[in-house]
Design a protein around this motif. Structure first.
Motif, PDB file in Angstrom:
ATOM      1  N   HIS A 162      62.896  25.635  10.441  1.00 24.26           N
ATOM      2  CA  HIS A 162      61.580  26.092   9.995  1.00 24.26           C
ATOM      3  C   HIS A 162      60.971  27.083  10.956  1.00 24.26           C
ATOM      4  CE1 HIS A 162      60.997  21.579  10.843  1.00 24.26           C
ATOM      5  NE2 HIS A 162      61.327  22.184  11.927  1.00 24.26           N
ATOM      6  N   TYR A 163      60.184  27.988  10.356  1.00 26.50           N
ATOM      7  CA  TYR A 163      59.337  28.903  11.127  1.00 26.50           C
ATOM      8  C   TYR A 163      57.951  28.289  11.084  1.00 26.50           C
ATOM      9  CZ  TYR A 163      62.964  32.449  10.452  1.00 26.50           C
ATOM     10  OH  TYR A 163      64.134  33.146  10.447  1.00 26.50           O
ATOM     11  N   GLY A 164      57.476  27.780  12.201  1.00 28.95           N
ATOM     12  CA  GLY A 164      56.179  27.122  12.186  1.00 28.95           C
ATOM     13  C   GLY A 164      56.213  25.947  11.219  1.00 28.95           C
ATOM     14  N   LEU A 180      75.753  40.701   2.275  1.00 24.65           N
ATOM     15  CA  LEU A 180      75.913  41.918   1.474  1.00 24.65           C
ATOM     16  C   LEU A 180      74.876  41.951   0.377  1.00 24.65           C
ATOM     17  CD1 LEU A 180      79.753  42.282   0.848  1.00 24.65           C
ATOM     18  CD2 LEU A 180      78.297  43.640   2.333  1.00 24.65           C
ATOM     19  N   HIS A 181      74.473  43.147   0.006  1.00 23.83           N
ATOM     20  CA  HIS A 181      73.661  43.282  -1.200  1.00 23.83           C
ATOM     21  C   HIS A 181      74.438  44.008  -2.286  1.00 23.83           C
ATOM     22  CE1 HIS A 181      70.012  41.376  -0.082  1.00 23.83           C
ATOM     23  NE2 HIS A 181      69.839  42.116   0.996  1.00 23.83           N
ATOM     24  N   ASP A 182      75.566  44.612  -1.912  1.00 21.65           N
ATOM     25  CA  ASP A 182      76.371  45.331  -2.894  1.00 21.65           C
ATOM     26  C   ASP A 182      77.410  44.372  -3.487  1.00 21.65           C
ATOM     27  OD1 ASP A 182      78.160  46.879  -4.300  1.00 21.65           O
ATOM     28  OD2 ASP A 182      77.856  48.608  -2.986  1.00 21.65           O
ATOM     29  N   PRO A 235      69.236  36.825  -2.920  1.00 23.25           N
ATOM     30  CA  PRO A 235      68.132  37.776  -3.013  1.00 23.25           C
ATOM     31  C   PRO A 235      67.328  37.860  -1.718  1.00 23.25           C
ATOM     32  CG  PRO A 235      67.659  35.814  -4.305  1.00 23.25           C
ATOM     33  CD  PRO A 235      69.042  35.644  -3.771  1.00 23.25           C
ATOM     34  N   ASN A 236      66.414  38.813  -1.649  1.00 26.06           N
ATOM     35  CA  ASN A 236      65.563  38.965  -0.462  1.00 26.06           C
ATOM     36  C   ASN A 236      64.787  37.683  -0.207  1.00 26.06           C
ATOM     37  OD1 ASN A 236      64.916  42.267  -1.603  1.00 26.06           O
ATOM     38  ND2 ASN A 236      66.201  41.687   0.107  1.00 26.06           N
ATOM     39  N   GLY A 237      64.718  37.296   1.053  1.00 27.03           N
ATOM     40  CA  GLY A 237      63.928  36.130   1.407  1.00 27.03           C
ATOM     41  C   GLY A 237      64.577  34.805   1.086  1.00 27.03           C
TER      42      GLY A 237
HETATM   43  N1  LIG Z   1      59.857  35.167  11.862  1.00 31.09           N
HETATM   44  C1  LIG Z   1      59.511  34.551  10.727  1.00 31.09           C
HETATM   45  N2  LIG Z   1      58.379  33.806  10.677  1.00 31.09           N
HETATM   46  C2  LIG Z   1      58.025  33.166   9.546  1.00 31.09           C
HETATM   47  N3  LIG Z   1      58.711  33.189   8.415  1.00 31.09           N
HETATM   48  C3  LIG Z   1      59.850  33.905   8.389  1.00 31.09           C
HETATM   49  C4  LIG Z   1      60.308  34.627   9.538  1.00 31.09           C
HETATM   50  N4  LIG Z   1      61.452  35.261   9.221  1.00 31.09           N
HETATM   51  C5  LIG Z   1      61.694  34.962   7.934  1.00 31.09           C
HETATM   52  N5  LIG Z   1      60.750  34.144   7.427  1.00 31.09           N
HETATM   53  C6  LIG Z   1      60.716  33.584   6.071  1.00 31.09           C
HETATM   54  O1  LIG Z   1      61.928  32.924   5.855  1.00 31.09           O
HETATM   55  C7  LIG Z   1      62.436  33.191   4.576  1.00 31.09           C
HETATM   56  C8  LIG Z   1      63.864  33.688   4.680  1.00 31.09           C
HETATM   57  O2  LIG Z   1      63.897  34.867   5.420  1.00 31.09           O
HETATM   58  P1  LIG Z   1      65.254  35.628   5.779  1.00 31.09           P
HETATM   59  O3  LIG Z   1      64.927  36.727   6.719  1.00 31.09           O
HETATM   60  O4  LIG Z   1      66.254  34.634   6.206  1.00 31.09           O
HETATM   61  O5  LIG Z   1      65.657  36.230   4.362  1.00 31.09           O
HETATM   62  P2  LIG Z   1      66.930  37.112   3.977  1.00 31.09           P
HETATM   63  O6  LIG Z   1      67.701  36.328   2.989  1.00 31.09           O
HETATM   64  O7  LIG Z   1      67.638  37.565   5.175  1.00 31.09           O
HETATM   65  O8  LIG Z   1      66.230  38.333   3.243  1.00 31.09           O
HETATM   66  P3  LIG Z   1      66.640  39.897   3.232  1.00 31.09           P
HETATM   67  O9  LIG Z   1      67.669  40.053   2.181  1.00 31.09           O
HETATM   68  O10 LIG Z   1      65.379  40.555   2.831  1.00 31.09           O
HETATM   69  O11 LIG Z   1      67.097  40.253   4.585  1.00 31.09           O
HETATM   70  C9  LIG Z   1      61.491  34.200   3.937  1.00 31.09           C
HETATM   71  O12 LIG Z   1      60.725  33.544   2.973  1.00 31.09           O
HETATM   72  C10 LIG Z   1      60.625  34.690   5.047  1.00 31.09           C
HETATM   73  O13 LIG Z   1      59.316  34.832   4.581  1.00 31.09           O
END
Ligand SMILES: Nc1ncnc2c1ncn2[C@@H]1O[C@H](COP(=O)(O)OP(=O)(O)OP(=O)(O)O)[C@@H](O)[C@H]1O
Ligand SMILES: [Mg+2]
Lengths: 372, 270
Positions: B18-20, B208-210, B44-46
Motif C-alpha cells: 500500500h501507498y499510505g 508492455l502496452h503494445d 491498463p493504466n493504474g
Molecule cells: N507514489 C504513489 N503514491 C500513491 N499512490 C500511488 C503511487 N504510485 C502509484 N499509486 C497508485 O497505485 C495504483 C497503481 O499504480 P502503478 O503505477 O503501479 O500503475 P501502472 O499499472 O504501472 O500504470 P501505468 O500503465 O500508467 O504505468 C494507481 O491507482 C496509482 O494511483
C-alpha cells in the motif's frame, strides 16, 4: 493531387538517404583514448582551479594596507625572527588566517552545496535553502543578546558553539520531519524555506531587542565576516574538511547515479535514504562550522556547484572536488575584493560574495538549456 | 542455476502493497516466471504493474514473500538484491551532463562485488569493452561518448536499458522499456531481449502496452487488472476478445495472417 505527388517524392528521397542500420563499432582503442583524454582534461581543469586558489591566496597574503613584497612575505614565513615584529604579526596573525579561512569556508560551502543539490535533486538547493545558516545566526544572536556565559569557555567560542548547535539541530529537525512524513525532496526544500524565514524573523527580533554594542556583534553574524578567523578556528574547519571530503568522494559513484533519477539509482542498488542521510549529516556539519566561525555567507554554496558542473561535468568524482575548488576560489577572490574595494575598510564578506556571485549566477541561468 | 529446487524462477506470494492508506496490491500471488522465457506483464493504466515490479525488486516496503530460485529476496539488502533482480524504472534516465559510457560504467562500479575498488583502479578495459559491446548490440555504439543531455528520449531509454543489462542480473524487471522507442527499435529491442534471455537463462518480465508485440514476440503473458492477476499463460490463449473487453474495454478480434502472425483489430471502444 499536387500534395499527393509531393508526399510520394518525399518518401522516395527518404528511402534513398535511409541510414545503414548496421552500426559500426567505434574502435575500442579510439573510444578508450577519447575517454582517457576526457579524464585528463577534467583533471587539468581541476588543476587550473587549484592553481587559481593558490594564486588568489598569494594575492590575499600580499595585498593590504601595509604593503608586503613577495620576498619579505617568504622571509616572514620561513624565518619570522629576522623581520620586524609588526610584519610578522601582520602575516601570521592577520593575513594568513584571514586568507586561508576564506578558501576553507568557500571550499566547505561549495562541497556542501554540490552534495545538497544532488541529494535534494534541486538546482536551487544550497546550504542556505534549508535554513542551516539562518538557524546558526539565530543561535549566535541568542548567545550574544542574552549574554550567556559559561565559566572557562571564552565568549566567542560559546557563541560559535551555540550557532553550531542550532545549525545542526535545524538539519536534524528537517530530517526527522521528512522521515516521519515520508516527504519527497520538494517538501524538504519548502520546509527549509519556511525555516529560513522563521529564523530570519527571530534574528530580526533579537536585533530589535539588542542593545547598541551587542548589535555590532550581531551584524557580524548576519553579514558574515572573516575578521575573527584565528588559527584555532581555521584548524578546526580545515581538519573537518579534510575528514569529510574523502567521505563525500567515497559516495561519488552513488551520487552520480542519483543524478540520473532517484528511482533509477535505487533500482541499481543505491540505498538512497541512507545516502541522503549521510550527505545531510556531512552538509550540516560543514555548514554549521562555517556559520559558527564566519557568520552567514550566501551564494557560494549555490553558484560554485553550478560552475563546477559546467566545467567538469556531472561525474561526482570530478564535480565534488570541482565545487570545492570553485567555492574556495570565489570566496578567496571575494575576500580580496572585500579588502581592497574601500581602502582602509573591510567590507563584510557576505555582501561581496553576493555581488560577485550574481553575475556568475545570471550567466548560468540565462545560458541553461531548456530542460524537459 | 538451481534446477533441483521446488521451482526455478521468480515468484511473488501473498504480496500486499500500500501507498499510505491506499492498498494497491492485496494478497497477490503471481505465477512463477521461468528462466529463459520472456514474459509480458499487461494491464491498463493504474492497474498496479509498476507497483508489482517495484515491490518485487525491493523498492517498496511489502508484506509477502518474493523468491528467486528458492532464494528469499526479502532477506537481502538492496545493493545485493539488485545483483539478483534488477528493476528498470518507467521514467527515462534524466538528461544529465554524463556520457552514455560513463553512465554504464557508474552503474557497474557501485555493485557490492566491486566495493573496495577505488576510482583510479576502474574503469577496467573489460568494463569499457563489455559496455561498448552491449551498446553495439543495441545499435547505439555511436552514442557511447555523447552526453545524456544531448540525446533524445528514445536514445536515453536505450542507454538506460543497456545500463541495466550491463549489470548482468539473474532476473530483469523492465517497466515499459519500449515506451519511447520507434517501430524499428520496439521490435529490435524485444528480439534482442529474447535472445539475451535465452542465451543467459534470465528471468525477464516486461511491462508492455503494445499487445501485438506481446502476442507475437513474448513467450508468456500475465494480465493484471485492478490489482489482481486475472489471466496468465501463452499469449495466444490469454489474449482473447472476452479478456480485452473486460480489461481494456475495447471490442476487438484477433486475426491470423497466412504466415502465422497474429494481430489484434480494435473495432470499437466501450
Ligand atoms: N507514489 C504513489 N503514491 C500513491 N499512490 C500511488 C503511487 N504510485 C502509484 N499509486 C497508485 O497505485 C495504483 C497503481 O499504480 P502503478 O503505477 O503501479 O500503475 P501502472 O499499472 O504501472 O500504470 P501505468 O500503465 O500508467 O504505468 C494507481 O491507482 C496509482 O494511483
Ligand atoms: Mg507503470
Amino acid at each position: 493531387m499536387k500534395t499527393h505527388k509531393a508526399f510520394s517524392t518525399a518518401h522516395r528521397q527518404a528511402q534513398d538517404t535511409m541510414p545503414d542500420y548496421k552500426d559500426t563499432l567505434p574502435d575500442i582503442t579510439a573510444v578508450q583514448a577519447t575517454y582517457r583524454a576526457s579524464i585528463y582534461k577534467r583533471l587539468f581543469i581541476l588543476g587550473c582551479l587549484a592553481a587559481g586558489v593558490v594564486i588568489s591566496l598569494g594575492a590575499n597574503f600580499l595585498v593590504g594596507p601595509a604593503h608586503l613584497s613577495p620576498s619579505l612575505f617568504l622571509q616572514t614565513l620561513f624565518n619570522s625572527v629576522s623581520v620586524p615584529q609588526q610584519t610578522a604579526i601582520i602575516v601570521w596573525q592577520i593575513r594568513m588566517p584571514y586568507a586561508l579561512m576564506a578558501a576553507c569556508i568557500g571550499g566547505a560551502l561549495g562541497l556542501a552545496g554540490a552534495e545538497m543539490q544532488t541529494v535534494l535533486a534541486n538546482p536551487l538547493a544550497s546550504p542556505f535553502t534549508l535554513g542551516v545558516s539562518a538557524a546558526g545566526a539565530f543561535g549566535a544572536s541568542l548567545a550574544i543578546v542574552l549574554q550567556w556565559h559559561i565559566a572557562g569557555v571564552p565568549d566567542n567560542w560559546l557563541v560559535a558553539g551555540c550557532a553550531f548547535v542550532f545549525s545542526v539541530s535545524s538539519v536534524f529537525a528537517l530530517d526527522m520531519l521528512t522521515r516521519f512524513r515520508q516527504a519527497d525532496t520538494s517538501t524538504v526544500i519548502l520546509c527549509g524555506v519556511a525555516l529560513v524565514f522563521s529564523f530570519q524573523a527571530l534574528v530580526a527580533l533579537m536585533q530589535f531587542v539588542a542593545s547598541e554594542d551587542t548589535l555590532q556583534d550581531l551584524v557580524f553574524w548576519t553579514l558574515g565576516s572573516l575578521s575573527r578567523a584565528t588559527w584555532a578556528t581555521l584548524a578546526l574547519l580545515a581538519g573537518s574538511l579534510a575528514l569529510i571530503f574523502p567521505l563525500s568522494l567515497r559516495s561519488a559513484g552513488e551520487l552520480t547515479l542519483l543524478r540520473m533519477g532517484e528511482e533509477r539509482a535505487a533500482s541499481l542498488g543505491v540505498d538512497v535514504p541512507r545516502l541522503r542521510r549521510a550527505a545531510l549529516l556531512r552538509i550540516s556539519f560543514l555548514c554549521a562550522l562555517s556559520v559558527a566561525f564566519v557568520g552567514v555567507i550566501g551564494f557560494v554554496g549555490l553558484v560554485a556547484p553550478h560552475i563546477a558542473r559546467r566545467l567538469v561535468g556531472e561525474d561526482h568524482h570530478f564535480s565534488l572536488p570541482g565545487s570545492l575548488l570553485t567555492g574556495a576560489l570565489i570566496l578567496s577572490v571575494s575576500s580580496l575584493v572585500a579588502r581592497i574595494l574601500v581602502p582602509g575598510i573591510v567590507v563584510p564578506l557576505g555582501i561581496i560574495t553576493s555581488l560577485v556571485g550574481i553575475p556568475f549566477f545570471l550567466a548560468i541561468i540565462l545560458k541553461q538549456r531548456p530542460m524537459v | 542455476m538451481t534446477a533441483d529446487k521446488p521451482f526455478s524462477g521468480l515468484i511473488a506470494q501473498n504480496l500486499t502493497v500500500h501507498y499510505g492508506r491506499n492498498t494497491v496490491l492485496d494478497d497477490l500471488t503471481t505465477p512463477c516466471f521461468p528462466h529463459g522465457r520472456i514474459c509480458a506483464l499487461l494491464g491498463p493504466n493504474g492497474s498496479g504493474k509498476s507497483t508489482l515490479l517495484r515491490a518485487m525488486s525491493g523498492l517498496l516496503p511489502v508484506k509477502g514473500c518474493i523468491t528467486l530460485d528458492g532464494l528469499q529476496l526479502g532477506s537481502l539488502r538492496l545493493p545485493e538484491r539488485s545483483q539478483h533482480c534488477l528493476y528498470l524504472p518507467q521514467a527515462l534516465p534524466a538528461p544529465v551532463n554524463i556520457t552514455a559510457l560513463e553512465a554504464m560504467l557508474a552503474a557497474k562500479r557501485i555493485m557490492p562485488s566491486r566495493q573496495g575498488q577505488s576510482f583510479a583502479d576502474a574503469p577496467h578495459e573489460e568494463d569499457i569493452q563489455a559496455s561498448l559491446d552491449l551498446l553495439k548490440q543495441f545499435n547505439i555504439a555511436h552514442l557511447a561518448l555523447r552526453k545524456l543531455n544531448e540525446l533524445s528520449g528514445g536514445q536515453r531509454q536505450l542507454i538506460g536499458l543497456a545500463q541495466a543489462l550491463g549489470r548482468q542480473p539473474h532476473a530483469l524487471l523492465l517497466d515499459e522499456p519500449l515506451s519511447a522507442l520507434d517501430l524499428h527499435y520496439q521490435y529490435a529491442v524485444t528480439k534482442l531481449l529474447t535472445q539475451i534471455t535465452r542465451a543467459n537463462n534470465l528471468v525477464t518480465l516486461m511491462v508492455l502496452h503494445d499487445l501485438n508485440i506481446a502476442l507475437n514476440l513474448c513467450d508468456l503473458v500475465c494480465v493484471l487488472h485492478e490489482g489482481q492477476i486475472i489471466a496468465s499463460g501463452p499469449p495466444a490463449e490469454v489474449l482473447t476478445p472476452a479478456l480485452l473487453r473486460t480489461v481494456y474495454r475495447v471490442e476487438a478480434r484477433i486475426e491470423t495472417t497466412d504466415d502465422n502472425h497474429r494481430f489484434i483489430v480494435i473495432t470499437d471502444c466501450i
